[in-house]
Design an enzyme around this catalytic site. Structure first.
Site, mmCIF file in Angstrom:
data_model
loop_
_atom_site.group_PDB
_atom_site.id
_atom_site.type_symbol
_atom_site.label_atom_id
_atom_site.label_comp_id
_atom_site.label_asym_id
_atom_site.label_seq_id
_atom_site.Cartn_x
_atom_site.Cartn_y
_atom_site.Cartn_z
ATOM 1 N N ASP A 236 -2.854 -5.588 5.265
ATOM 2 C CA ASP A 236 -3.048 -6.989 5.497
ATOM 3 C C ASP A 236 -2.093 -8.044 4.589
ATOM 4 O O ASP A 236 -1.091 -7.398 3.672
ATOM 5 C CB ASP A 236 -4.512 -7.386 4.824
ATOM 6 C CG ASP A 236 -4.639 -6.921 3.418
ATOM 7 O OD1 ASP A 236 -5.091 -5.870 3.168
ATOM 8 O OD2 ASP A 236 -4.172 -7.987 2.494
ATOM 9 N N ASP A 238 -2.910 -10.303 2.732
ATOM 10 C CA ASP A 238 -3.567 -11.184 1.603
ATOM 11 C C ASP A 238 -3.594 -12.640 2.059
ATOM 12 O O ASP A 238 -3.402 -12.878 3.371
ATOM 13 C CB ASP A 238 -2.833 -10.977 0.262
ATOM 14 C CG ASP A 238 -3.597 -11.249 -0.867
ATOM 15 O OD1 ASP A 238 -4.869 -10.709 -0.963
ATOM 16 O OD2 ASP A 238 -3.145 -12.109 -1.578
HETATM 17 N N1 ADE Z 1 -6.337 -3.608 -1.012
HETATM 18 C C1 ADE Z 1 -5.723 -3.753 0.323
HETATM 19 N N2 ADE Z 1 -5.556 -5.012 0.633
HETATM 20 C C2 ADE Z 1 -5.660 -5.857 -0.554
HETATM 21 C C3 ADE Z 1 -5.666 -7.209 -0.949
HETATM 22 N N3 ADE Z 1 -5.062 -8.097 -0.033
HETATM 23 N N4 ADE Z 1 -5.532 -7.512 -2.195
HETATM 24 C C4 ADE Z 1 -6.069 -6.433 -3.106
HETATM 25 N N5 ADE Z 1 -6.336 -5.340 -2.786
HETATM 26 C C5 ADE Z 1 -6.042 -4.849 -1.528
#
Ligand code: ADE
Length: 298
Positions: A236, A238
């Site tokens: 992703d 974030d």
């Molecule tokens: N693991 C997978 N995506 C994440 C994210 N955006 N923030 C922290 N840990 C993750």
């Protein structure tokens, strides 16, 4: 059922993160329940063999059924159990969020630096109770192991012949050993994801990716004199990326599922590579803690 003992050394371990709960391409030969002074590891450790008979230890970081939060992973027991088996090198997989536009979901990243944003609630050293030691951690990952992995996988098209031909992930690696081109992973406490303000702050610090699992695992591996490199799989963007929907568990899990078959094949390839070329890996950090102990003998 598999034997509960394994006679012989296992020099390589794979730690699987979210989405990687075993190594289906390898032949399991033993399943070990290892008790350590720090308790039991996240799950029983599977010893599996490649076609050529090279043994590897596999450990599911979040448990066989993913029932451990990142904050609750028994990292000291995990690393101690692997050390007990004779492990010299750990290839650790982890799902991560991306903090940079060029690191797309489903891309892979070999980080070279870490920023600790855990909250100090995870036991993160083997040295305590009147015994003080300071491990070097300026270079938190093992450069030789990093190079072995980077050289084994082409940066593009590394999933050719793998299951997901419709996606063409990139493997992001650092090309030089010094300079400002580090690939920095932020390790946050969780379990909630970051706010947008935090996510932007991490970008301003030069963060490339973010997860909840690289620490204290990497620190404990260093204290145990085990070479350690994490392979990160981006799931992703974030929450900094306002053009995307904020990160949801659905996105993370969806991308992970799509990735996990490929990650298994990648792991199998890297294990073969290690069997062939990895005999020196971990040798140079052997004995590194000898002069790290500050407590004087009494
Ligand atoms: N693991 C997978 N995506 C994440 C994210 N955006 N923030 C922290 N840990 C993750």
């Amino acid at each position: 059922t598999l034997p509960h003992v394994y006679d012989g050394e296992v020099t390589l371990a794979v730690i699987g993160g979210t989405g990687l709960y075993d190594l289906p391409n390898l032949r399991p030969v033993a399943r070990l329940t290892v008790s350590t002074p720090w308790g039991f590891p996240s799950a029983p450790i599977t010893v599996a063999k490649t076609d050529s008979g090279f043994p590897v230890a596999f450990l599911a970081r979040h448990g066989k059924h993913h029932d451990l939060l990142p904050s609750d992973v028994p990292s000291r027991a995990n690393i101690a159990a692997l050390k007990h088996l004779g492990v010299k090198a750990i290839i650790a997989f982890s799902a991560v969020g991306s903090l940079q536009p060029e690191i797309k979901p489903r891309d892979f990243v070999l980080p070279t630096q870490i920023i600790d944003r855990t909250k100090g609630i995870r036991p993160s050293t083997f040295f305590e109770k009147g015994f003080v030691a300071h491990a070097m951690f300026g270079e938190p990952f093992d450069l030789k192991l990093n190079a072995l992995i980077a050289n084994a996988i082409p940066s593009q098209g590394f999933l050719e012949g793998f299951d997901k031909e419709d996606v063409a992930p990139t493997l992001h690696t650092k090309k030089h050993t010094n300079g400002d081109d580090d690939l920095t992973i932020i390790c946050m406490e969780g379990p909630q994801f970051s706010t947008r303000a935090e996510s932007k702050l991490y970008r301003s610090w030069g963060g490339s990716i973010i997860n909840m699992s690289v620490l204290p695992e990497a620190k404990l591996a260093r204290e145990a004199e085990i070479a350690y490199q994490m392979i990160c799989m981006s799931t992703d963007y974030d929450s900094w990326n306002e053009s995307e929907e904020p990160v949801t568990v659905e996105t993370v899990v969806g991308n992970l599922k799509a990735n996990s078959a490929n990650a298994c094949k990648l792991a199998a390839k890297l294990i073969d590579e290690f069997a062939e070329k990895g005999s020196e890996i971990g040798e140079d950090i052997k004995g590194s803690m000898k002069y790290a102990v500050s407590t004087s003998p009494h």
